[in-house]
Design a protein around this motif. Structure first.
Motif, PDB file in Angstrom:
ATOM      1  N   LEU A  11       0.870  -1.179   0.000  1.00 13.45           N
ATOM      2  CA  LEU A  11       0.000   0.000   0.000  1.00 13.45           C
ATOM      3  C   LEU A  11       0.899   1.219   0.000  1.00 13.45           C
ATOM      4  O   LEU A  11       2.040   1.171   0.459  1.00 13.45           O
ATOM      5  CB  LEU A  11      -0.885  -0.002   1.255  1.00 13.45           C
ATOM      6  N   PHE A  12       0.405   2.287  -0.503  1.00  9.27           N
ATOM      7  CA  PHE A  12       1.205   3.498  -0.558  1.00  9.27           C
ATOM      8  C   PHE A  12       0.620   4.541   0.363  1.00  9.27           C
ATOM      9  O   PHE A  12      -0.543   4.504   0.712  1.00  9.27           O
ATOM     10  CB  PHE A  12       1.322   4.037  -1.989  1.00  9.27           C
ATOM     11  N   LEU A  13       1.464   5.491   0.738  1.00 11.04           N
ATOM     12  CA  LEU A  13       1.067   6.476   1.738  1.00 11.04           C
ATOM     13  C   LEU A  13       0.033   7.434   1.208  1.00 11.04           C
ATOM     14  O   LEU A  13       0.060   7.820   0.059  1.00 11.04           O
ATOM     15  CB  LEU A  13       2.315   7.284   2.171  1.00 11.04           C
ATOM     16  N   ALA A  14      -0.852   7.843   2.058  1.00 11.87           N
ATOM     17  CA  ALA A  14      -1.883   8.820   1.700  1.00 11.87           C
ATOM     18  C   ALA A  14      -1.323  10.214   1.842  1.00 11.87           C
ATOM     19  O   ALA A  14      -0.594  10.514   2.757  1.00 11.87           O
ATOM     20  CB  ALA A  14      -3.090   8.668   2.619  1.00 11.87           C
ATOM     21  N   SER A  15      -1.701  11.022   0.899  1.00 10.60           N
ATOM     22  CA  SER A  15      -1.410  12.447   1.001  1.00 10.60           C
ATOM     23  C   SER A  15      -2.713  13.133   1.319  1.00 10.60           C
ATOM     24  O   SER A  15      -3.633  13.096   0.527  1.00 10.60           O
ATOM     25  CB  SER A  15      -0.856  12.952  -0.334  1.00 10.60           C
ATOM     26  N   SER A  16      -2.830  13.691   2.479  1.00 11.77           N
ATOM     27  CA  SER A  16      -4.134  14.187   2.877  1.00 11.77           C
ATOM     28  C   SER A  16      -4.066  15.593   3.411  1.00 11.77           C
ATOM     29  O   SER A  16      -3.027  16.076   3.820  1.00 11.77           O
ATOM     30  CB  SER A  16      -4.760  13.272   3.921  1.00 11.77           C
ATOM     31  N   ILE A  17      -5.221  16.210   3.364  1.00 13.83           N
ATOM     32  CA  ILE A  17      -5.381  17.537   3.930  1.00 13.83           C
ATOM     33  C   ILE A  17      -6.396  17.409   5.038  1.00 13.83           C
ATOM     34  O   ILE A  17      -7.517  16.987   4.796  1.00 13.83           O
ATOM     35  CB  ILE A  17      -5.905  18.526   2.884  1.00 13.83           C
ATOM     36  N   VAL A  99      -8.339   2.574  -4.216  1.00 16.89           N
ATOM     37  CA  VAL A  99      -9.776   2.842  -4.086  1.00 16.89           C
ATOM     38  C   VAL A  99     -10.402   1.912  -3.042  1.00 16.89           C
ATOM     39  O   VAL A  99     -11.317   2.317  -2.304  1.00 16.89           O
ATOM     40  CB  VAL A  99     -10.489   2.737  -5.454  1.00 16.89           C
ATOM     41  N   LYS A 100      -9.893   0.719  -2.956  1.00 18.30           N
ATOM     42  CA  LYS A 100     -10.388  -0.219  -1.939  1.00 18.30           C
ATOM     43  C   LYS A 100     -10.075   0.314  -0.535  1.00 18.30           C
ATOM     44  O   LYS A 100     -10.920   0.274   0.368  1.00 18.30           O
ATOM     45  CB  LYS A 100      -9.744  -1.593  -2.151  1.00 18.30           C
ATOM     46  N   LYS A 101      -8.887   0.839  -0.359  1.00 20.88           N
ATOM     47  CA  LYS A 101      -8.490   1.386   0.937  1.00 20.88           C
ATOM     48  C   LYS A 101      -9.327   2.622   1.276  1.00 20.88           C
ATOM     49  O   LYS A 101      -9.757   2.800   2.423  1.00 20.88           O
ATOM     50  CB  LYS A 101      -7.007   1.734   0.940  1.00 20.88           C
ATOM     51  N   LYS A 107     -13.078   5.343   4.766  1.00 19.08           N
ATOM     52  CA  LYS A 107     -14.516   5.638   4.876  1.00 19.08           C
ATOM     53  C   LYS A 107     -14.886   6.980   4.230  1.00 19.08           C
ATOM     54  O   LYS A 107     -15.559   7.813   4.826  1.00 19.08           O
ATOM     55  CB  LYS A 107     -14.948   5.646   6.343  1.00 19.08           C
ATOM     56  N   VAL A 108     -14.435   7.178   2.991  1.00 20.97           N
ATOM     57  CA  VAL A 108     -14.751   8.422   2.285  1.00 20.97           C
ATOM     58  C   VAL A 108     -16.205   8.397   1.801  1.00 20.97           C
ATOM     59  O   VAL A 108     -16.796   7.330   1.619  1.00 20.97           O
ATOM     60  CB  VAL A 108     -13.803   8.629   1.086  1.00 20.97           C
ATOM     61  N   GLN A 126     -15.099  -1.887  -7.889  1.00 18.15           N
ATOM     62  CA  GLN A 126     -15.068  -1.677  -6.452  1.00 18.15           C
ATOM     63  C   GLN A 126     -16.058  -0.600  -6.013  1.00 18.15           C
ATOM     64  O   GLN A 126     -16.770  -0.763  -5.013  1.00 18.15           O
ATOM     65  CB  GLN A 126     -13.650  -1.288  -5.998  1.00 18.15           C
ATOM     66  N   VAL A 127     -16.140   0.500  -6.768  1.00 19.24           N
ATOM     67  CA  VAL A 127     -17.078   1.565  -6.364  1.00 19.24           C
ATOM     68  C   VAL A 127     -18.524   1.127  -6.577  1.00 19.24           C
ATOM     69  O   VAL A 127     -19.407   1.492  -5.789  1.00 19.24           O
ATOM     70  CB  VAL A 127     -16.782   2.907  -7.088  1.00 19.24           C
ATOM     71  N   GLU A 128     -18.762   0.348  -7.617  1.00 15.51           N
ATOM     72  CA  GLU A 128     -20.122  -0.141  -7.837  1.00 15.51           C
ATOM     73  C   GLU A 128     -20.542  -1.112  -6.736  1.00 15.51           C
ATOM     74  O   GLU A 128     -21.668  -1.049  -6.228  1.00 15.51           O
ATOM     75  CB  GLU A 128     -20.213  -0.830  -9.205  1.00 15.51           C
ATOM     76  N   LYS A 129     -19.642  -1.994  -6.368  1.00 14.10           N
ATOM     77  CA  LYS A 129     -19.929  -2.961  -5.311  1.00 14.10           C
ATOM     78  C   LYS A 129     -20.215  -2.251  -3.984  1.00 14.10           C
ATOM     79  O   LYS A 129     -21.112  -2.636  -3.234  1.00 14.10           O
ATOM     80  CB  LYS A 129     -18.728  -3.903  -5.151  1.00 14.10           C
ATOM     81  N   SER A 130     -19.455  -1.202  -3.727  1.00  8.02           N
ATOM     82  CA  SER A 130     -19.584  -0.482  -2.455  1.00  8.02           C
ATOM     83  C   SER A 130     -20.627   0.621  -2.491  1.00  8.02           C
ATOM     84  O   SER A 130     -20.930   1.220  -1.461  1.00  8.02           O
ATOM     85  CB  SER A 130     -18.227   0.112  -2.071  1.00  8.02           C
TER      86      SER A 130
END
Length: 393
Positions: A11-17, A99-101, A107-108, A126-130
């Motif tokens: 997994l790669f790191l999130a860049s967030s605000i 996108v799964k993460k 929980k976006v 994945q987005v359709e399933k969720s």
């Protein structure tokens, strides 16, 4: 289409605000269980590095910039926006993991991104399933056609762009053309559309070739194209690979007009192609030529304000791709004002987007149209002396 490589286990790191929640506000969110003053999490997946970085980096930078702007103005109904954005490194596997993460761990409430078509298409299951609202920034018409309830798109698709290309070729009596497309979903989707429309328009495709996104020498392929003696060459790819092919066309002494896709609509293409870029024709949104469009254009003020905001904060131009992210962010946040966190209400609000003047064009979405753009969202642009020049508004 080729099979995707095996999913890697990193997994790669999130860049967030993340902004502190506002205090003392009495404004209530439109719906949902969240209370005024908490945050709204928006997810992002962009190709900020790798082969598509010239497209994805301005997209990621735009989303972060717009979140900062909205938060500085008080947020949405008193709630600050928290952007959780991942770099998929221009890789489909990384996009799927990201996108799964975003959905399962972060929980976006919605996702923006998918810089390139292959990555966007890989994320859709994945987005359709969720059942999470998703606004893609990629071009392939397969992203939004057939319509998928939770999937939207802000880039012009092949079904919007190719008709403009065919119209230009026909108007300029370029009826014998060679098609050169990148060997990925963006290229194959464009080719499918072009083949269908060219026949109707009386345009003969005298040569059809594909090239890899990692191409570094297209001359063997172009030798065959040269023998077919086309009146024009259509190159369908993004900046990096298209620049290689464009340079090779000119190095082989092929002097016919070159018409390219909107996938090259950023300064990286001109930088990579060098003098060979001069004379290239392409359909693209008007952001590249914002200083040249009529003052009374309904997009003029939007284009100027976005350009100013972006270039004051960053040391480079956003190209048309940052504009796709601006449109997605604005359309989503407009929906959140009335829909709150409810995914069904967010979808309905986005489908209700009418006459929204964005950077890419004027959007009119509906339950039957999750893109909402027409060919009038495109100008015909020519590269002259290393600069984008408006040819046909």
């Amino acid at each position: 289409m080729k099979k995707w490589p095996l999913v890697v286990c990193s997994l790669f790191l999130a860049s967030s605000i993340t902004a502190c929640s506002s205090k003392g506000t009495e404004t209530k969110p439109a719906s949902g269980d969240a209370k005024a003053g908490d945050t709204i999490k928006i997810g992002g997946v962009f190709s900020a590095s790798g082969s598509a970085s010239s497209l994805g980096k301005p997209e990621m930078d735009t989303i972060k910039m717009m979140a900062d702007k909205v938060n500085a103005e008080g947020g949405i109904n008193g709630r600050k926006i928290e952007v959780v954005a991942y770099d998929d490194k221009s890789d489909q596997n990384e996009a799927v993991i990201a996108v799964k993460k975003l959905i399962e761990q972060d929980k976006v409430v919605a996702v923006i991104g998918g810089t390139i078509s292959g990555n966007s298409l890989a994320m859709i299951p994945q987005v359709e399933k969720s059942k999470i609202p998703y606004i893609s920034l990629a071009a392939s018409k397969k992203v939004n056609k057939p319509v998928k309830k939770y999937v939207f798109k802000t880039a012009q698709g092949d079904d919007v762009v190719v008709p403009r290309v065919v119209e230009y070729l026909k108007a300029n009596k370029l009826t014998k053309v060679a098609w050169l497309g990148v060997d990925n979903p963006f290229g194959s989707s464009g080719e499918e559309e072009f083949v269908a429309l060219a026949k109707t328009a009386g345009i003969e495709i005298v040569s059809r070739e594909v090239f890899e996104a990692t191409v570094n020498d297209a001359k063997p392929m172009l030798t065959r194209v040269k023998q077919a003696n086309p009146q024009a060459v259509v190159i369908w790819g993004t900046a990096q690979e298209s620049a290689v092919v464009t340079k090779n066309v000119r190095e082989l002494g092929m002097k016919m007009p070159i018409v390219e896709s909107h996938g090259i609509a950023n300064n990286k293409f001109i930088e990579l192609a060098g003098p060979a870029a001069n004379g290239v024709i392409l359909p693209a949104g008007r952001l590249l030529v914002a200083d040249q469009i009529p003052a009374d254009s309904k997009q003029k003020s939007i284009l100027d304000s976005y350009n100013k905001l972006f270039t004051e904060k960053h040391s480079y131009s956003p190209g048309t791709f940052g504009g796709h992210a601006w449109d997605a962010f604005e359309i989503l946040t407009n929906a959140l004002k009335t829909a709150g966190d409810d995914p069904e209400k967010i979808v309905a609000a986005i489908e209700g987007t009418k006459e929204f003047i964005g950077v890419t064009g004027t959007f009119n979405m509906s339950a039957q149209d999750h893109n909402g753009l027409k060919s009038d969202s495109l100008a015909i642009i020519e590269i002259k002396d290393g600069k984008w020049t408006l040819k046909e508004n």
